[in-house]
Design an enzyme around this catalytic site. Sequence first.
Site, mmCIF file in Angstrom:
data_model
loop_
_atom_site.group_PDB
_atom_site.id
_atom_site.type_symbol
_atom_site.label_atom_id
_atom_site.label_comp_id
_atom_site.label_asym_id
_atom_site.label_seq_id
_atom_site.Cartn_x
_atom_site.Cartn_y
_atom_site.Cartn_z
ATOM 1 N N SER A 149 0.837 -1.195 0.000
ATOM 2 C CA SER A 149 0.000 0.000 0.000
ATOM 3 C C SER A 149 0.870 1.243 0.000
ATOM 4 O O SER A 149 1.968 1.248 0.580
ATOM 5 C CB SER A 149 -0.857 -0.036 1.272
ATOM 6 O OG SER A 149 -1.394 1.242 1.528
ATOM 7 N N TYR A 190 -1.633 -1.105 10.732
ATOM 8 C CA TYR A 190 -1.902 -1.672 9.403
ATOM 9 C C TYR A 190 -0.715 -1.415 8.477
ATOM 10 O O TYR A 190 -0.185 -2.332 7.840
ATOM 11 C CB TYR A 190 -3.182 -1.054 8.809
ATOM 12 C CG TYR A 190 -3.322 -1.303 7.316
ATOM 13 C CD1 TYR A 190 -3.594 -2.577 6.830
ATOM 14 C CD2 TYR A 190 -3.139 -0.267 6.397
ATOM 15 C CE1 TYR A 190 -3.692 -2.810 5.463
ATOM 16 C CE2 TYR A 190 -3.243 -0.488 5.034
ATOM 17 C CZ TYR A 190 -3.518 -1.757 4.575
ATOM 18 O OH TYR A 190 -3.600 -1.996 3.221
ATOM 19 N N LYS A 198 2.319 -3.959 6.544
ATOM 20 C CA LYS A 198 2.727 -3.980 5.130
ATOM 21 C C LYS A 198 4.233 -3.781 5.015
ATOM 22 O O LYS A 198 4.908 -4.434 4.225
ATOM 23 C CB LYS A 198 1.982 -2.884 4.343
ATOM 24 C CG LYS A 198 0.478 -3.120 4.214
ATOM 25 C CD LYS A 198 0.172 -4.331 3.357
ATOM 26 C CE LYS A 198 -1.320 -4.598 3.251
ATOM 27 N NZ LYS A 198 -1.657 -5.864 2.630
HETATM 28 P P1 NAD Z 1 -10.929 -6.927 1.055
HETATM 29 O O1 NAD Z 1 -11.128 -6.918 2.525
HETATM 30 O O2 NAD Z 1 -12.093 -6.616 0.179
HETATM 31 O O3 NAD Z 1 -10.315 -8.315 0.577
HETATM 32 C C1 NAD Z 1 -9.473 -9.091 1.401
HETATM 33 C C2 NAD Z 1 -10.008 -10.526 1.367
HETATM 34 O O4 NAD Z 1 -9.161 -11.354 2.170
HETATM 35 C C3 NAD Z 1 -11.429 -10.652 1.933
HETATM 36 O O5 NAD Z 1 -12.231 -11.355 1.013
HETATM 37 C C4 NAD Z 1 -11.239 -11.399 3.238
HETATM 38 O O6 NAD Z 1 -12.350 -12.215 3.538
HETATM 39 C C5 NAD Z 1 -9.981 -12.203 2.965
HETATM 40 N N1 NAD Z 1 -9.192 -12.521 4.171
HETATM 41 C C6 NAD Z 1 -8.849 -11.695 5.198
HETATM 42 N N2 NAD Z 1 -8.091 -12.364 6.083
HETATM 43 C C7 NAD Z 1 -7.934 -13.625 5.605
HETATM 44 C C8 NAD Z 1 -7.259 -14.773 6.070
HETATM 45 N N3 NAD Z 1 -6.584 -14.770 7.221
HETATM 46 N N4 NAD Z 1 -7.315 -15.908 5.327
HETATM 47 C C9 NAD Z 1 -8.007 -15.931 4.175
HETATM 48 N N5 NAD Z 1 -8.678 -14.879 3.674
HETATM 49 C C10 NAD Z 1 -8.636 -13.733 4.392
HETATM 50 O O7 NAD Z 1 -9.723 -5.916 0.743
HETATM 51 P P2 NAD Z 1 -9.205 -5.340 -0.644
HETATM 52 O O8 NAD Z 1 -9.545 -3.913 -0.708
HETATM 53 O O9 NAD Z 1 -9.597 -6.238 -1.758
HETATM 54 O O10 NAD Z 1 -7.642 -5.428 -0.382
HETATM 55 C C11 NAD Z 1 -6.869 -6.532 -0.819
HETATM 56 C C12 NAD Z 1 -5.435 -6.328 -0.371
HETATM 57 O O11 NAD Z 1 -4.953 -5.081 -0.880
HETATM 58 C C13 NAD Z 1 -5.267 -6.267 1.148
HETATM 59 O O12 NAD Z 1 -4.067 -6.925 1.486
HETATM 60 C C14 NAD Z 1 -5.155 -4.782 1.416
HETATM 61 O O13 NAD Z 1 -4.406 -4.512 2.578
HETATM 62 C C15 NAD Z 1 -4.426 -4.296 0.171
HETATM 63 N N6 NAD Z 1 -4.684 -2.872 -0.118
HETATM 64 C C16 NAD Z 1 -5.968 -2.411 -0.245
HETATM 65 C C17 NAD Z 1 -6.200 -1.052 -0.486
HETATM 66 C C18 NAD Z 1 -7.599 -0.508 -0.600
HETATM 67 O O14 NAD Z 1 -7.759 0.717 -0.478
HETATM 68 N N7 NAD Z 1 -8.618 -1.316 -0.862
HETATM 69 C C19 NAD Z 1 -5.117 -0.166 -0.607
HETATM 70 C C20 NAD Z 1 -3.828 -0.673 -0.504
HETATM 71 C C21 NAD Z 1 -3.624 -2.039 -0.253
HETATM 72 N N1 UFG Z 2 -12.305 11.722 3.345
HETATM 73 C C1 UFG Z 2 -13.273 12.623 3.729
HETATM 74 N N2 UFG Z 2 -14.430 12.126 4.254
HETATM 75 C C2 UFG Z 2 -14.666 10.799 4.405
HETATM 76 C C3 UFG Z 2 -13.665 9.885 4.000
HETATM 77 C C4 UFG Z 2 -12.493 10.388 3.476
HETATM 78 O O1 UFG Z 2 -13.089 13.832 3.622
HETATM 79 O O2 UFG Z 2 -15.727 10.423 4.916
HETATM 80 C C5 UFG Z 2 -11.056 12.238 2.723
HETATM 81 C C6 UFG Z 2 -9.804 11.881 3.509
HETATM 82 O O3 UFG Z 2 -9.537 12.862 4.497
HETATM 83 C C7 UFG Z 2 -8.755 11.845 2.387
HETATM 84 C C8 UFG Z 2 -9.542 11.352 1.173
HETATM 85 O O4 UFG Z 2 -10.912 11.629 1.470
HETATM 86 O O5 UFG Z 2 -8.280 13.135 2.117
HETATM 87 C C9 UFG Z 2 -9.383 9.868 0.903
HETATM 88 O O6 UFG Z 2 -9.661 9.137 2.097
HETATM 89 P P1 UFG Z 2 -9.841 7.544 2.102
HETATM 90 O O7 UFG Z 2 -10.188 7.144 3.496
HETATM 91 O O8 UFG Z 2 -10.751 7.133 1.009
HETATM 92 O O9 UFG Z 2 -8.384 7.014 1.695
HETATM 93 P P2 UFG Z 2 -6.988 7.216 2.416
HETATM 94 O O10 UFG Z 2 -6.065 7.803 1.403
HETATM 95 O O11 UFG Z 2 -7.101 7.908 3.702
HETATM 96 O O12 UFG Z 2 -6.600 5.713 2.777
HETATM 97 C C10 UFG Z 2 -6.391 4.736 1.754
HETATM 98 C C11 UFG Z 2 -6.679 3.346 2.297
HETATM 99 C C12 UFG Z 2 -5.683 2.983 3.361
HETATM 100 C C13 UFG Z 2 -4.291 3.180 2.872
HETATM 101 C C14 UFG Z 2 -4.119 4.581 2.339
HETATM 102 C C15 UFG Z 2 -2.768 4.810 1.742
HETATM 103 O O13 UFG Z 2 -7.958 3.286 2.846
HETATM 104 O O14 UFG Z 2 -5.828 1.618 3.671
HETATM 105 O O15 UFG Z 2 -5.095 4.821 1.311
HETATM 106 O O16 UFG Z 2 -2.582 3.960 0.669
HETATM 107 F F1 UFG Z 2 -3.438 2.984 3.900
#
Ligand code: NAD
Ligand code: UFG
Length: 332
Positions: free
Chosen positions: A122, A146, A150
Site C-alpha cells: 500500500s 496496518y 505492510k
Molecule cells: P478486502 O477486505 O475486500 O479483501 C481481502 C479478502 O481477504 C477478503 O475477502 C477477506 O475475507 C480475505 N481474508 C482476510 N483475512 C484472511 C485470512 N486470514 N485468510 C483468508 N482470507 C482472508 O480488501 P481489498 O480492498 O480487496 O484489499 C486486498 C489487499 O490489498 C489487502 O491486502 C489490502 O491490505 C491491500 N490494499 C488495499 C487497499 C484498498 O484501499 N482497498 C489499498 C492498498 C492495499
Molecule cells: N475523506 C473525507 N471524508 C470521508 C472519508 C475520506 O473527507 O468520509 C477524505 C480523507 O480525508 C482523504 C480522502 O478523502 O483526504 C481519501 O480518504 P480515504 O479514506 O478514502 O483514503 P486514504 O487515502 O485515507 O486511505 C487509503 C486506504 C488505506 C491506505 C491509504 C494509503 O484506505 O488503507 O489509502 O494507501 F493505507
Amino acid sequence: MILVTGGLGYIGSHTVVELLKSEEVLILDNLYNSEKKVLNRIDQITGKDPVFIEGDIRDEKLLDQIFTRYNIESVIHFAGLKAVGESVEVPLRYYDHNVNGTLTLLKAMAKHKVFNLVFSSSATVYGDKNPVPFHEEMPLSTTNPYGTTKRMIEEMLGDLSRSDEKWRIMILRYFNPVGAHSSGLIGESPKGIPNNLMPFICQVAKGERPKLNIFGNDYNTPDGTGVRDYIHVVDLARGHVLALEYLLKNIGLEIVNLGTGRGYSVLEMVKTFEKVNQISIPFEVVNRRSGDIASCYASTDKAKVILKFDAHKNLEDMCADAWYYMNLGENQ
Ligand code: NAD
Ligand code: UFG
C-alpha cells in the site's frame, strides 16, 4: 494454476475476473470481509468457474493440502485486513492475519517449491514525510499498525528474495482503488460505516447517510481538501496480470507503484460524482481526520517501464461505475 488468496474481496475479485481470461484460478478466502455470492458473480461475468476453498491463510495444514493437490505455479496474495482505525484498536489481529498469515503462506510456498508471488502492499508505507509524487526508492515509515504490517511484510520478502534467487516477487503498492466492474456485479461493499471516501459518497447519494463529512479544508493543496491518487479497480486488476507476466520472465524482487500519477481533491471527487451521476452530495467540512496526509499520489514511471502499465479509466468512469454497482450489484 494461480492461487489467489483473498480472491473474493474487492480487489481480488476484480483480479480473478481478469485472470480467468487466460488462467485457471484457485481462490482461498475465509470470508472475513467478503461473501460467497461473489463467486457466482465472477461466474456470471466470465462464464468460468474458479475453484473456491473457504479457509484461512494461517492454516498450515490446509495450505499443505492445497499445494499438494493442485498444481500451483504462482500466488497472488491479497488476503489480509485493511482498516487503518481498527488496526490501532486491535493491532495483534492485524499482525496475526497480515504478518503471520503471510509467513505461513511463504513457508508453504517454499515447502512446495512455488516461488512466484505478487503481494498487495500500500502507498501507506511512504508515510507522512516524503514529498509527492511517491516513488519506489523513497524511505519508508508508517503511522499505524496496518501500515506497519505492510512494511514488515515488504522487509520479509526482501530478505527472502536475497536468501534464494529462485524467488520471483512483485510487491505492488496500491494508491486509492475505487470504482467497480462495469457489469455492476462486483464492487466494494464495506460492512458498517465506510471509512473511505467513495463508498461514503455512494451511501450519501443513496440517502443512507444525510451528508458527507469532509475532513479538513485547510491542507496545503489547491482547494485545501486532501488529494489522493484514485485508481479504477479494473485498471488495478489488469496491473496484476501484467505483474504476473513480468515475474515469469524475470528473476528477483521488484517494487512497483500502481496509481494513475494524478491526484484529485475531495471536492473534485464530490463535484465529479455529482456531475456524472446527476445527484447532489450534501457535505459539511469538519476537522481533519487524525493520521491523514495532505497529498498522496504516485510516480508511475516504473510501472510504465517495467510492466507497460497505464491506467485507462478516468475519474468519471470511477464515479459512474461505483454508483452503478451501488444500485445494481449490492442489491441482488
Ligand atoms: P478486502 O477486505 O475486500 O479483501 C481481502 C479478502 O481477504 C477478503 O475477502 C477477506 O475475507 C480475505 N481474508 C482476510 N483475512 C484472511 C485470512 N486470514 N485468510 C483468508 N482470507 C482472508 O480488501 P481489498 O480492498 O480487496 O484489499 C486486498 C489487499 O490489498 C489487502 O491486502 C489490502 O491490505 C491491500 N490494499 C488495499 C487497499 C484498498 O484501499 N482497498 C489499498 C492498498 C492495499
Ligand atoms: N475523506 C473525507 N471524508 C470521508 C472519508 C475520506 O473527507 O468520509 C477524505 C480523507 O480525508 C482523504 C480522502 O478523502 O483526504 C481519501 O480518504 P480515504 O479514506 O478514502 O483514503 P486514504 O487515502 O485515507 O486511505 C487509503 C486506504 C488505506 C491506505 C491509504 C494509503 O484506505 O488503507 O489509502 O494507501 F493505507
